[in-house]
Design a protein around this motif. Structure first.
Motif, PDB file in Angstrom:
ATOM      1  N   GLU A 367     -45.522  24.417   7.894  1.00 24.11           N
ATOM      2  CA  GLU A 367     -43.862  24.847   8.329  1.00 24.11           C
ATOM      3  C   GLU A 367     -43.478  25.848   7.485  1.00 24.11           C
ATOM      4  O   GLU A 367     -42.732  26.909   7.811  1.00 24.11           O
ATOM      5  N   ARG A 370     -44.928  29.201   8.626  1.00 21.89           N
ATOM      6  CA  ARG A 370     -44.489  29.631   9.920  1.00 21.89           C
ATOM      7  C   ARG A 370     -43.378  30.136   9.590  1.00 21.89           C
ATOM      8  O   ARG A 370     -43.139  31.263  10.105  1.00 21.89           O
ATOM      9  N   PRO A 373     -44.101  33.638   7.022  1.00 22.62           N
ATOM     10  CA  PRO A 373     -45.433  34.064   6.682  1.00 22.62           C
ATOM     11  C   PRO A 373     -45.818  35.288   5.720  1.00 22.62           C
ATOM     12  O   PRO A 373     -45.001  36.154   5.528  1.00 22.62           O
ATOM     13  N   SER A 409     -43.423  33.633  15.057  1.00 25.45           N
ATOM     14  CA  SER A 409     -43.435  32.289  14.310  1.00 25.45           C
ATOM     15  C   SER A 409     -41.744  31.645  14.373  1.00 25.45           C
ATOM     16  O   SER A 409     -41.534  30.596  14.173  1.00 25.45           O
ATOM     17  N   GLN A 410     -40.988  32.791  14.750  1.00 25.38           N
ATOM     18  CA  GLN A 410     -39.319  32.388  14.703  1.00 25.38           C
ATOM     19  C   GLN A 410     -38.690  32.528  16.207  1.00 25.38           C
ATOM     20  O   GLN A 410     -37.557  32.456  16.458  1.00 25.38           O
ATOM     21  N   ASN A 414     -41.462  30.187  21.301  1.00 27.06           N
ATOM     22  CA  ASN A 414     -42.676  29.586  20.957  1.00 27.06           C
ATOM     23  C   ASN A 414     -41.959  28.301  20.026  1.00 27.06           C
ATOM     24  O   ASN A 414     -43.068  27.221  20.116  1.00 27.06           O
ATOM     25  N   ASP A 434     -43.753  22.902  21.101  1.00 25.75           N
ATOM     26  CA  ASP A 434     -44.123  23.972  20.080  1.00 25.75           C
ATOM     27  C   ASP A 434     -45.311  24.706  20.650  1.00 25.75           C
ATOM     28  O   ASP A 434     -46.203  23.884  20.658  1.00 25.75           O
ATOM     29  N   ARG A 436     -47.882  25.746  18.435  1.00 19.93           N
ATOM     30  CA  ARG A 436     -48.042  25.888  17.218  1.00 19.93           C
ATOM     31  C   ARG A 436     -49.194  26.900  16.938  1.00 19.93           C
ATOM     32  O   ARG A 436     -49.320  27.725  15.927  1.00 19.93           O
ATOM     33  N   SER A 439     -48.267  30.493  15.273  1.00 17.78           N
ATOM     34  CA  SER A 439     -48.290  30.746  13.730  1.00 17.78           C
ATOM     35  C   SER A 439     -49.618  30.814  13.352  1.00 17.78           C
ATOM     36  O   SER A 439     -50.339  29.879  13.456  1.00 17.78           O
TER      37      SER A 439
END
Length: 508
Positions: A367, A370, A373, A409-410, A414, A434, A436, A439
């Motif tokens: 996390e 994500r 990064p 990722s934000q 997504n 999500d 995933r 990410s």
């Protein structure tokens, strides 16, 4: 008949000629804008009209320290594909990672572009595994370096790495026990730098023993700033002529400092080559098996520079982010404490292997990777000749493309509640909403991060040991550390002041 002076006629001709030339430039500029907006092969891809019309607006955003967050705004507005310059597209979908960086049967590889020509040692005629643009040459480099980063090598290297982590743990207890606390950002940078130097050169520069950031670390960050600036100046020559006047002196100074740093890296690499050792570090097999006429000392120095940077800064960024988000999310910290403190009797039991099957610890780190990064900017690639498709968009050859890590990722497209730190999203069933795969902190394909195993070792064991030993708290809980940190080629991380109180355990 009155004669007009020759000088007057010449002045009028010069004025008329200048006006004509200026008019032609304006007309050409207008025609170029019309073409970019309505007839360019990328004209159907959404994005700010000014960015599509001219490169100047994007250059302005490039000079802003928070470009990745600007891109996040644009992706939230326009979708997974955003045209950010006339010939450049930023993507944010999980599929774009696979299309740009992955290996697809029957498709040509998306190659690295001129951005990588500004990396260290390239000016001396040597490319590293990071800056090499030719696929076959890169494959050869990866093959002879890979043995130092395998799962087996990582397990063997743990005996070399653990003392540095234990030293950091003790440092946190000593310097973090006061009211002012300890800047863990600098402490993590120093630890990972010492580890990277030891595994690359067989010696350490004692960063953990210093009160401030080690000069080499500072020089590396400044060098990455120059890399970003040089990329801008190269890609936008018109703007470069104006900006270059103001930054020429600064660039010359940075280039001179970079040359000194490269020379130091070369000399240190030479000492490592000449040192007889049985250590299984990054360069052990290469030094033993290489043909010096193929892999020269200077070539190894170029790799060493990349390995030092890749093995230190990215792990330090993840460690700082992990600690920040844990301190900002008490429920996550308490869950992690329960898992870690319930699993170990003494700190020496905390190892790479023993932390491998700790689901919540791994989820916390995933996390952190994500939401923050370690490499915050997209890694540019060129669409191969003949064109190809990225996330459903057909793109002609030569277009610059990348997946932007922060938008990927934000983005709420997504991840649900994307700005919230929720480790649980990584241990839910696969039916979770999500995406995933959006990410990808280690990237994908044959150019993905070589040091993934090392990073997991450093991050898992460091976090586990700190949480096992100390009750930690932020000196100022109101500090928005991610926004205070500046994402350039890498993160310019802000100070993160933390207090630590030993919960009553004995350190061996």
């Amino acid at each position: 008949m009155e004669l007009v002076p020759t000088r007057a006629i010449s002045s009028e001709l010069v004025w008329a000629g200048g006006l004509l030339l200026f008019s032609m430039v304006i007309v050409r500029w207008i025609c170029q804008i019309i073409y970019n907006l309505y007839f360019h092969p990328l004209s159907k891809i959404p994005g700010p009209p000014l960015a599509a019309a001219s490169e100047i607006p994007f250059c302005r955003w490039s000079l802003v320290g928070h470009l990745p967050y600007k891109l996040l705004e644009l992706h939230n507005k326009y979708g997974h594909a955003v045209r950010v310059a006339p010939n450049e597209v930023s993507f944010s979908s999980a599929q774009s990672w696979k299309d740009i960086y992955g290996q697809k049967k029957g498709h040509r590889e998306f190659l690295k572009g001129a951005f990588y020509d500004h990396a260290g040692f390239v000016g001396r005629g040597y490319r590293s595994i990071a800056s090499e643009r030719r696929p076959e040459a890169h494959k050869e480099m990866r093959n002879y370096l890979a043995s130092g980063f395998s799962e087996r090598a990582t397990l063997e290297q743990e005996v070399l790495i653990a003392p540095f982590i234990d030293k950091l743990v003790r440092l946190v207890g000593v310097k973090g026990s006061g009211e002012k606390g300890l800047d863990v950002t600098t402490a993590f940078e120093s630890m990972t730098f010492d580890i990277a130097c030891d595994l690359t050169f067989g010696e350490t520069f004692g960063a953990l023993d210093m009160e401030t950031r080690h000069p080499w670390i500072a020089g590396t960050l400044e060098g990455n700033d120059s890399l970003t600036l040089l990329d801008i100046l190269t890609r936008y020559p018109t703007v470069a002529k104006v900006i270059g006047v103001f930054v020429r002196q600064k660039l010359r100074k940075r280039m001179a400092e970079a040359e000194k740093k490269e020379q130091l890296e070369y000399e240190t690499t030479r000492r490592r080559i000449q040192r007889e050792t049985n250590r299984n570090d990054f360069l052990a097999r290469v030094i033993r098996d290489r043909d010096p006429n193929v892999v020269s000392d200077m070539q190894l120095a170029a790799h060493a520079e990349t390995l030092i940077l890749a093995a230190s800064d990215t792990s330090a960024s993840c460690l700082s982010a992990t600690l920040y988000y844990l301190l900002q999310t008490p429920s996550a910290m308490e869950t992690l404490k329960a898992e870690i403190r319930g699993s170990f009797e003494k700190m020496a039991d905390i190892t790479y292997a023993s932390t491998l099957e700790m689901p919540y610890l791994c989820a916390v780190i995933q996390e952190s990777l994500r939401i923050f990064p370690p490499v915050p900017v997209g890694l540019p690639r060129l669409v191969p000749d003949g064109g190809d498709t990225v996330d459903g968009y057909y793109l002609p050859g030569g277009v610059v493309v990348y997946t932007s890590p922060i938008p990927a990722s934000q983005s709420p497209a997504n991840f649900h509640d994307p700005s919230a730190f929720k480790p649980e999203r990584w241990i839910r069933p696969s039916g979770c909403c999500d995406a995933r795969d959006a990410s990808q902190p280690f990237s994908l394909g044959n150019r993905s991060c070589l040091g993934r195993n090392l990073a997991w070792l450093e991050i898992r064991t460091t976090v586990a040991k700190l949480v096992w030993v100390y009750d930690l708290e932020a000196v100022d809980a109101s500090v928005d550390w991610p926004r205070m940190s500046q994402p350039l080629a890498l993160w310019h991380k802000a100070a993160l002041m933390v207090r630590a109180r030993n919960r009553g355990v004995v350190l061996e």
